[in-house]
Design an enzyme around this catalytic site. Structure first.
Site, PDB file in Angstrom:
ATOM      1  N   SER A   1       0.829  -1.214   0.000  1.00  0.00           N
ATOM      2  CA  SER A   1       0.000   0.000   0.000  1.00  0.00           C
ATOM      3  C   SER A   1       0.861   1.261   0.000  1.00  0.00           C
ATOM      4  O   SER A   1       0.329   2.370   0.015  1.00  0.00           O
ATOM      5  CB  SER A   1      -0.931   0.007   1.220  1.00  0.00           C
TER       6      SER A   1
ATOM      7  N   ASN B   1      -2.129  -2.680  13.215  1.00  0.00           N
ATOM      8  CA  ASN B   1      -3.583  -2.503  13.172  1.00  0.00           C
ATOM      9  C   ASN B   1      -4.032  -1.246  13.908  1.00  0.00           C
ATOM     10  O   ASN B   1      -4.847  -0.467  13.405  1.00  0.00           O
ATOM     11  CB  ASN B   1      -4.277  -3.740  13.752  1.00  0.00           C
TER      12      ASN B   1
ATOM     13  N   THR C   1     -40.339  25.807  -9.958  1.00  0.00           N
ATOM     14  CA  THR C   1     -40.552  24.425  -9.543  1.00  0.00           C
ATOM     15  C   THR C   1     -40.698  23.662 -10.859  1.00  0.00           C
ATOM     16  O   THR C   1     -41.221  24.211 -11.833  1.00  0.00           O
ATOM     17  CB  THR C   1     -41.829  24.249  -8.684  1.00  0.00           C
ATOM     18  N   HIS C   2     -40.209  22.451 -10.893  1.00  0.00           N
ATOM     19  CA  HIS C   2     -40.166  21.673 -12.147  1.00  0.00           C
ATOM     20  C   HIS C   2     -39.405  22.429 -13.240  1.00  0.00           C
ATOM     21  O   HIS C   2     -39.654  22.214 -14.429  1.00  0.00           O
ATOM     22  CB  HIS C   2     -41.575  21.342 -12.663  1.00  0.00           C
TER      23      HIS C   2
ATOM     24  N   SER D   1     -14.176  27.540 -26.895  1.00  0.00           N
ATOM     25  CA  SER D   1     -14.253  26.345 -27.721  1.00  0.00           C
ATOM     26  C   SER D   1     -13.190  26.449 -28.808  1.00  0.00           C
ATOM     27  O   SER D   1     -12.920  27.538 -29.312  1.00  0.00           O
ATOM     28  CB  SER D   1     -15.641  26.246 -28.362  1.00  0.00           C
TER      29      SER D   1
ATOM     30  N   LYS E   1     -18.241  30.695 -28.208  1.00  0.00           N
ATOM     31  CA  LYS E   1     -18.537  29.941 -26.986  1.00  0.00           C
ATOM     32  C   LYS E   1     -17.789  30.446 -25.768  1.00  0.00           C
ATOM     33  O   LYS E   1     -16.656  30.885 -25.831  1.00  0.00           O
ATOM     34  CB  LYS E   1     -18.190  28.448 -27.174  1.00  0.00           C
TER      35      LYS E   1
ATOM     36  N   ASN F   1     -17.668  28.566 -22.201  1.00  0.00           N
ATOM     37  CA  ASN F   1     -18.207  27.382 -21.539  1.00  0.00           C
ATOM     38  C   ASN F   1     -17.964  27.412 -20.026  1.00  0.00           C
ATOM     39  O   ASN F   1     -16.887  27.783 -19.583  1.00  0.00           O
ATOM     40  CB  ASN F   1     -17.579  26.120 -22.134  1.00  0.00           C
TER      41      ASN F   1
ATOM     42  N   GLU G   1     -19.496  22.678 -14.716  1.00  0.00           N
ATOM     43  CA  GLU G   1     -19.850  21.333 -15.198  1.00  0.00           C
ATOM     44  C   GLU G   1     -19.047  20.261 -14.468  1.00  0.00           C
ATOM     45  O   GLU G   1     -19.556  19.198 -14.122  1.00  0.00           O
ATOM     46  CB  GLU G   1     -19.582  21.228 -16.703  1.00  0.00           C
TER      47      GLU G   1
ATOM     48  N   GLN H   1      -7.463  -2.123   4.144  1.00  0.00           N
ATOM     49  CA  GLN H   1      -6.435  -1.329   3.472  1.00  0.00           C
ATOM     50  C   GLN H   1      -7.027  -0.574   2.275  1.00  0.00           C
ATOM     51  O   GLN H   1      -6.463   0.416   1.814  1.00  0.00           O
ATOM     52  CB  GLN H   1      -5.301  -2.259   3.019  1.00  0.00           C
TER      53      GLN H   1
HETATM   54  N1  ARG Z   1      -1.151  -1.358   5.270  1.00  0.00           N
HETATM   55  C1  ARG Z   1      -2.098  -1.857   6.226  1.00  0.00           C
HETATM   56  C2  ARG Z   1      -3.433  -1.154   6.066  1.00  0.00           C
HETATM   57  O1  ARG Z   1      -3.456  -0.152   5.473  1.00  0.00           O
HETATM   58  C3  ARG Z   1      -1.606  -1.670   7.613  1.00  0.00           C
HETATM   59  C4  ARG Z   1      -2.138  -2.637   8.595  1.00  0.00           C
HETATM   60  C5  ARG Z   1      -1.626  -4.004   8.298  1.00  0.00           C
HETATM   61  N2  ARG Z   1      -1.949  -4.909   9.335  1.00  0.00           N
HETATM   62  C6  ARG Z   1      -1.774  -6.206   9.178  1.00  0.00           C
HETATM   63  N3  ARG Z   1      -2.098  -6.973  10.180  1.00  0.00           N
HETATM   64  N4  ARG Z   1      -1.326  -6.738   8.078  1.00  0.00           N
HETATM   65  O2  ARG Z   1      -4.439  -1.616   6.521  1.00  0.00           O
END
Ligand code: ARG
Length: 465
Positions: free
Chosen positions: A30, A117, A162-163, A284, A290, A292, A297, A329
């Protein structure tokens, strides 16, 4: 496919003989996105190390080395000078591994009484909390611009729809203040979510808490949380704070998209109620005439990403057993993208609304057409001639049909024509057929009368000061 020659992970590879398959590494890592949490990760680790020293779990000298080393890591990352490694999976292990290189053995003691964690839950909460604060600040800026627009145009008459059909005349100020109310609710949703998320998961450890004599109140306080979370299973598995942020962001994005749509309509050649400044328009490449409203948007469209992020994370979280699962994750990219999108849309809307030119003559002309004061005529018959509203509605409907046939507006009908529809109609009715009288008469609390609008403007100026 397995590359058995690779060595096992330096952080958790004790029981593994071989390293992960390259594809395993790709799906597992990650770091490419959670490096965005580096400041929160280092802040959390420094608070944790200080607490480990205060409780006698670490020596002061180890904790000091860790704290100092983490500051070095921070400055390396900020200088763009940090060797991020995919093999080290995530920001937590990248930082810790670098700390090991910098300070040696004490680095290995930082993870005492902690797990990734509770670490990631803490980092992410800190990040989302900052984003809630940023949303609150941005919404306040937008509301101020809208209140200023409302103050300028408290008595500019425009058609209310309205509408998307002309309904009754309203004031520009009233229309602007409607959005102030909407964005105020958005702001209070972020404030509310922020209060609820402001509890600290750190010290929940992997899921069960820890046997070390940690002081969770100390780390909670150091990180600006109101208190530690009261249940360690909940501490590591809760992502309500992210869901609440995304839900609040999605509702806010809905409001932005509605205002954006009005700007698109109002700036069109058929309406010309407003002109977007050059700063917020594009041309444009083929049609020279134009202008825009691209920014409007795009704001209108951005709700797709924000709501998509909310749906994605709700889907990730549903049905997950306690406590942590790697599924979680998947929370970060969604929230990062939604937060970036929302902040950009809020800034663009604030800029567009403050630079907007309003064509008051067009507004008033449009307000006066489309039989917008038909309700005023019906109300007059109720008030002055004692007709039941249903009968008054019927008489007025007949007059609208007549005007339509003649190709004129209600005030253009002669007194004879009015009297032919109902004998109680007199010259006096013409006064309520004018759009200024119409809006001025709507004095009910929250109504469109300029006095009412000014009262709301004053109330909000006080609240936003
Ligand atoms: N990269 C992990 C996440 O974003 C961190 C926690 C990972 N914990 C684990 N027990 N593998 O959730």
């Amino acid at each position: 496919m397995t590359d058995d020659t690779k060595t096992s992970n330096a952080m958790w590879g004790g029981r593994f003989a071989a390293g992960p398959d390259a594809i395993m590494e790709a799906i597992n890592a990650s770091i490419s996105f959670d490096k965005r949490l580096y400041a929160q990760d280092i802040r959390g680790s420094r608070a944790h190390a200080a607490m480990l020293a205060a409780t006698g779990i670490l020596t002061n000298s180890d904790a000091e080395a860790i704290g100092e080393g983490l500051l070095t890591v921070l400055s390396e990352i900020e200088a763009g000078d940090f060797p991020f490694s995919t093999a080290l999976e995530d920001i937590h292990m990248n930082v810790e591994a670098r700390l090991k290189v910098l300070i040696g053995e004490p680095a290995g003691r930082l993870h005492t009484a902690r797990s990734r964690n509770d670490q990631v839950a803490t980092d992410f909460r800190l990040w989302v909390r900052d984003q809630a604060d940023a949303a609150i600040t941005s919404l306040t800026a937008l509301m101020k611009v809208l209140v200023a627009q409302a103050e300028r145009g408290a008595d500019w008459v425009m058609p209310g729809f309205t509408h998307l059909q002309t309904a009754q005349p309203v004031t520009w100020g009233h229309h602007m203040m409607a959005y102030v109310e909407m964005f105020a609710r958005d702001r209070s949703r972020f404030e509310d979510a922020r209060k609820r998320m402001n509890e600290c998961p750190l010290g929940s450890a992997a899921l069960a808490g820890t046997g070390f004599p940690i002081d969770r109140h100390m780390t909670a306080q150091a990180l600006g949380f109101d208190r530690p979370m009261a249940n360690s299973l909940d501490g590591v598995s809760d992502r309500d704070f992210a869901l609440e942020f995304l839900s609040s962001a999605a509702i806010c994005a809905v409001h932005l998209s509605r205002l954006a749509e009005e700007l698109v309509i109002w700036s069109s050649a058929q309406f010309r109620f407003v002109a977007m400044s050059d700063k917020w328009s594009t041309g444009s490449s083929i049609m020279p005439q134009k202008r825009n409203p691209d920014a409007a948007e795009l704001i209108r469209a951005k709700i797709g990403r924000v709501l998509g992020a909310a749906v994605a994370l709700f889907t990730v979280m549903k049905g997950l057993p306690l406590a942590y699962s790697k599924d979680m994750q998947e929370d970060k990219e969604q929230v990062f993208d939604a937060a970036d999108t929302l902040m950009l849309a809020l800034a663009a809307m604030t800029g567009m609304m403050s630079d907007l030119t309003v064509n008051t003559a067009k507004l008033e002309a449009a307000a006066s057409s489309g039989f917008s004061t038909a309700t005023d005529l019906a109300d007059w018959l109720v008030r002055e001639a004692g007709l039941p509203f249903r009968d008054a509605h019927h008489v007025t409907g007949a007059l609208v049909a007549l005007a339509e046939k003649k190709g004129c507006d209600l005030p253009d009908l002669s007194l004879e024509e009015l009297k032919a529809a109902h004998p109680a109609l007199t010259e006096a009715v013409y006064s309520v057929l004018g759009v200024h009288n119409s809006v001025a008469s709507r004095q009910s609390y929250g109504g469109t009368a300029p006095d009412q609008v000014r009262a709301q403007v004053a109330r909000w100026q006080g609240l936003l000061a």
